[in-house]
Design a protein around this motif. Structure first.
Motif, short mmCIF file in Angstrom:
data_model
loop_
_atom_site.label_atom_id
_atom_site.label_comp_id
_atom_site.label_asym_id
_atom_site.label_seq_id
_atom_site.Cartn_x
_atom_site.Cartn_y
_atom_site.Cartn_z
N ASN A 153 3.49 6.70 -7.28
CA ASN A 153 2.53 7.74 -7.51
C ASN A 153 2.84 8.93 -7.78
O ASN A 153 3.15 9.89 -8.32
CB ASN A 153 0.96 7.67 -6.53
CG ASN A 153 0.30 8.96 -7.19
OD1 ASN A 153 0.05 9.36 -7.62
ND2 ASN A 153 -0.41 9.39 -5.93
N TYR A 155 0.59 -1.28 -0.13
CA TYR A 155 0.18 -0.16 -0.38
C TYR A 155 0.70 0.99 0.16
O TYR A 155 0.98 1.99 -0.42
CB TYR A 155 -0.68 0.13 1.01
CG TYR A 155 -2.41 1.09 0.75
CD1 TYR A 155 -2.79 0.63 -0.04
CD2 TYR A 155 -2.26 1.67 2.16
CE1 TYR A 155 -4.09 1.03 -0.12
CE2 TYR A 155 -2.99 2.84 1.47
CZ TYR A 155 -4.26 2.23 1.16
OH TYR A 155 -5.69 3.35 0.83
N ASP A 169 -8.01 7.33 -0.60
CA ASP A 169 -9.03 6.35 -1.26
C ASP A 169 -10.01 6.58 -0.62
O ASP A 169 -11.31 5.92 -1.77
CB ASP A 169 -8.45 5.38 -1.54
CG ASP A 169 -6.88 4.89 -1.81
OD1 ASP A 169 -6.37 5.46 -2.45
OD2 ASP A 169 -6.07 3.86 -1.45
N SER A 214 1.61 5.98 7.74
CA SER A 214 1.08 7.02 5.94
C SER A 214 0.08 6.35 5.82
O SER A 214 -0.97 6.71 5.04
CB SER A 214 2.42 6.54 5.61
OG SER A 214 2.96 5.17 5.32
N SER A 251 -0.25 11.10 -1.33
CA SER A 251 1.21 10.08 -1.32
C SER A 251 2.10 11.45 -0.26
O SER A 251 2.36 10.54 0.33
CB SER A 251 1.55 9.73 -2.63
OG SER A 251 0.40 9.41 -3.29
N GLN A 255 2.65 2.27 -2.98
CA GLN A 255 1.62 3.02 -4.44
C GLN A 255 2.22 4.34 -3.74
O GLN A 255 1.63 4.82 -5.10
CB GLN A 255 0.48 2.45 -4.21
CG GLN A 255 -0.06 0.60 -3.96
CD GLN A 255 0.61 0.06 -4.95
OE1 GLN A 255 -0.07 1.11 -6.58
NE2 GLN A 255 0.60 -0.63 -4.73
N ALA A 256 2.03 4.94 -2.56
CA ALA A 256 2.54 5.98 -3.18
C ALA A 256 3.68 6.27 -3.14
O ALA A 256 4.24 7.70 -3.52
CB ALA A 256 2.09 6.36 -1.52
N ARG A 307 -4.85 8.32 -7.77
CA ARG A 307 -5.00 8.82 -6.56
C ARG A 307 -3.80 10.20 -6.89
O ARG A 307 -2.80 9.74 -7.28
CB ARG A 307 -3.42 7.41 -6.20
CG ARG A 307 -3.12 7.97 -4.33
CD ARG A 307 -2.58 7.14 -4.03
NE ARG A 307 -3.32 6.00 -3.00
CZ ARG A 307 -3.59 4.79 -3.93
NH1 ARG A 307 -2.44 3.69 -4.47
NH2 ARG A 307 -4.20 4.01 -3.65
N ALA A 336 1.22 12.26 2.88
CA ALA A 336 1.50 10.19 3.34
C ALA A 336 2.86 10.06 4.28
O ALA A 336 3.67 9.66 4.76
CB ALA A 336 0.55 9.02 3.29
N LEU A 346 -3.39 7.67 3.48
CA LEU A 346 -3.77 7.05 2.47
C LEU A 346 -5.43 6.82 1.89
O LEU A 346 -5.89 6.68 1.16
CB LEU A 346 -2.56 6.02 2.10
CG LEU A 346 -1.20 6.48 1.62
CD1 LEU A 346 -0.27 5.10 1.29
CD2 LEU A 346 -1.10 7.40 0.23
#
Length: 401
Positions: free
Chosen positions: A25, A18, A89, A81, A116, A21-22, A111, A119, A85
């Motif tokens: 991004n 997870y 979401d 963080s 991001s 993903q930040a 996103r 976070a 996130l």
């Protein structure tokens, strides 16, 4: 045990995916992305190695500190963080639902980079605070002053200064000289009496031996007194025999005596000035189970006049609500420690918060109930996590007026 470990690994894996993903991004740089995974896997490998090689019988508190520090610096910030996130979401999901039902759009919003970035920045700030707490925070000893009024206080004791320290956990420090500044700060208070309210060690009396010269230098006109805390009994240690464990408290008592502290175990002593007296009571540890309940207030009160001012040292603040304030004898002031303020939280003038409040209703500062006072000291040292974030180590000065 094995099932719980697998579940924990799965949770950490989901968190890492997870958080990644930040990372994806905010950057398309493959070196940064690969570097993130290399660093992450290396960190988890080191933590796992520490866990698997930990030997309780080695009495090595440093390895515990390393494991907890790694969690505070590396794992908990990522949990923070994830909260940001998840909020991001959730707003994306709401936006998608609104557009789907109003404009018939079937496009799920991407996103946002701002979420991001926020976070990851929050995680970085948390890590920085945890590191600061280890390097500097545990040495930021703060003097807190309190004045308490008692109607029948003897004239000779007006302005009497009680200095309280608690929860030294000497085995958590590896260089006694780094505490010299804190000892000097205690002596600057010009105490009439110095009271230590338990947990001088983590488990083993020998932890205190290197600190004897340091604590011997603490000055007090009418003496220095101490009690036992739950850690002082050695119940969390690894012992070679019952006899070895049984010798732990006698050894600790002797070491404290070398440092000038008289240990009170369910007993009292009169503090006298100009023929007038107040009474100091010291009980052994009494806490909500599974903590030991060795404290005996009735025994500590033997021979104490009913109308005398009484100051009680009791390590665990739950003793106050469960026993002391309900007791038929008026114990005017109880001094406790034990909570450490969890070594983490907010401790501002008008805002006081720590996760420890969910376990202890009375966890720091002065409380009054049924005409009796309780003061909970935030602790002098550290345990497990070798630092403090937001909750400074404390030296309390209580002046009787």
């Amino acid at each position: 045990m094995k099932t719980n470990f697998i579940i924990l690994l799965a949770v950490f894996f989901i968190i890492e995916i997870y958080v990644y993903q930040a990372i994806r991004n905010i950057t398309t740089n493959n070196y940064i992305r690969i570097g993130y995974w290399v660093f992450t896997l290396l960190a988890y490998g080191i933590i796992l190695y520490w866990i698997l090689t930990f030997n309780k019988a080695s009495r090595d508190h440093q390895q515990i500190q390393l494991m907890v520090s790694a969690m505070m610096i590396f794992v908990l910030p990522k949990l923070l963080s994830v909260i940001f996130l998840l909020i991001g979401d959730f707003t994306r999901f709401v936006e998608f639902g609104f557009k789907y039902f109003t404009a018939k759009e079937n496009y799920f919003p991407e996103r946002r980079k701002f979420i991001s970035t926020t976070a990851l920045a929050a995680a970085g700030i948390f890590s920085a605070l945890a590191i600061d707490g280890i390097i500097f925070g545990k040495y930021r000893h703060t003097v807190r002053k309190v004045k308490l009024r008692f109607k029948n206080l003897p004239e000779s004791f007006k302005g009497y200064k009680i200095v309280q320290i608690s929860d030294v956990h000497s085995g958590s420090f590896f260089n006694p000289l780094k505490l010299q500044k804190a000892i000097d700060l205690i002596n600057e208070q010009d105490a009439d009496v110095v009271l230590f309210t338990g947990d001088m060690v983590n488990n083993y009396a020998d932890e205190f031996k290197p600190f004897i010269p340091l604590f011997k230098n603490i000055k007090a006109k009418d003496g220095k007194f101490s009690i036992l805390g739950n850690h002082d009994y050695g119940d969390y240690g690894a012992w070679n025999s019952r006899e070895e464990k049984a010798q732990n408290i006698p050894n600790l008592k002797n070491y404290q005596a070398e440092a000038g502290f008289k240990l009170l175990r369910n007993e009292n002593i009169a503090l006298e000035k100009n023929g007038e007296k107040i009474y100091l009571l010291g009980v052994e540890n009494w806490g909500i189970k599974p903590f030991p309940q060795y404290g005996d207030l009735d025994k500590a009160l033997l021979g104490v006049p009913e109308d005398a001012i009484k100051v009680l040292m009791s390590h665990d603040p739950t003793h106050f609500d469960e026993v002391v304030k309900k007791h038929k004898t008026n114990v005017h002031l109880t001094l406790s420690g034990h909570t450490h303020g969890m070594q983490f939280g907010l401790d501002l003038k008008n805002i006081k918060w720590s996760p420890v409040k969910f376990k202890y209703k009375k966890w720091a500062d002065l409380y009054e109930s049924e005409g009796k006072y309780l003061y909970v000291n935030r602790g002098f040292g550290v345990i497990a996590y070798p630092g403090r974030v937001g909750i400074n180590p404390e030296i309390t000065v209580i002046e009787l007026v």
